[in-house]
Design an enzyme around this catalytic site. Structure first.
Site, PDB file in Angstrom:
ATOM      1  N   CYS A 132       0.828  -1.210   0.000  1.00  0.00           N
ATOM      2  CA  CYS A 132       0.000   0.000   0.000  1.00  0.00           C
ATOM      3  C   CYS A 132       0.868   1.267   0.000  1.00  0.00           C
ATOM      4  O   CYS A 132       1.465   1.611   1.030  1.00  0.00           O
ATOM      5  CB  CYS A 132      -0.928  -0.015   1.215  1.00  0.00           C
ATOM      6  SG  CYS A 132      -1.871   1.504   1.438  1.00  0.00           S
TER       7      CYS A 132
ATOM      8  N   CYS B 282      -0.282   3.957   2.543  1.00  0.00           N
ATOM      9  CA  CYS B 282       0.071   3.528   3.905  1.00  0.00           C
ATOM     10  C   CYS B 282       1.539   3.846   4.181  1.00  0.00           C
ATOM     11  O   CYS B 282       1.886   4.378   5.243  1.00  0.00           O
ATOM     12  CB  CYS B 282      -0.146   2.029   4.067  1.00  0.00           C
ATOM     13  SG  CYS B 282      -1.833   1.463   3.770  1.00  0.00           S
TER      14      CYS B 282
END
Length: 166
Positions: A64, A67
């Site tokens: 991600c 993230c």
């Protein structure tokens, strides 16, 4: 060949000058995740309940990009680390490693941050956020009321006649 040499020289110059292209590869976030506890979910829940704090569960994934960006920019920000230290117990959960938990908590995208108080979900937020965007959301959790309870209280203050004068 000249074009390749010029491109390589331009890339090296950008890297040397610290331009944004130098940060296209996400730096390691291992050093910046001190805000998250190594406690198990049960231990974190029990500690949050005992200390009267909010339990923050951050859902992430190794793949991600947003993230990873939050790991470098948002989570180590002093306003966020200070807020978490004072008000919460925070843990991180990997979407791929904890598929069943993600299904139970209805996590469909990462990053997802879910706040719990006394075993009930207060609210959740999904997607990349800067510290300046995340802090107001965190502050809104302090009253310990769920988003449904906050909305119901707000609706209760609205005029019952649709705002028309009688």
């Amino acid at each position: 060949m000249r074009i390749l040499v010029r491109c390589a020289a331009a890339l090296l110059a950008c890297l040397a000058l610290g331009s944004p292209i130098a940060f296209a590869v996400e730096p390691s976030a291992e050093k910046t995740l001190g805000v998250f506890s190594d406690l198990s979910p049960k231990e974190a829940r029990d500690l949050a309940n005992t200390d009267g704090k909010i339990l923050l569960v951050r859902w992430t994934a190794t793949w991600c990009g947003p993230c990873k960006r939050m790991d470098v920019t948002t989570w180590p920000h002093p306003s966020i680390t200070g807020w978490v230290d004072e008000n919460a117990v925070a843990i991180s959960a990997d979407l791929d490693a904890m598929r069943r938990g993600a299904e139970i908590q209805k996590v469909n995208a990462v990053p997802t941050l879910i706040a719990f108080k006394d075993g009930k979900e207060l609210d959740r937020t999904v997607g990349y956020q800067t510290a300046d965007q995340l802090l107001p959301w965190l502050e809104s959790l302090k009253d310990g009321k769920s988003i449904d309870e906050r909305l119901a209280a707000e609706i209760a203050t609205l005029p019952t006649n649709g705002g028309r004068e009688e």
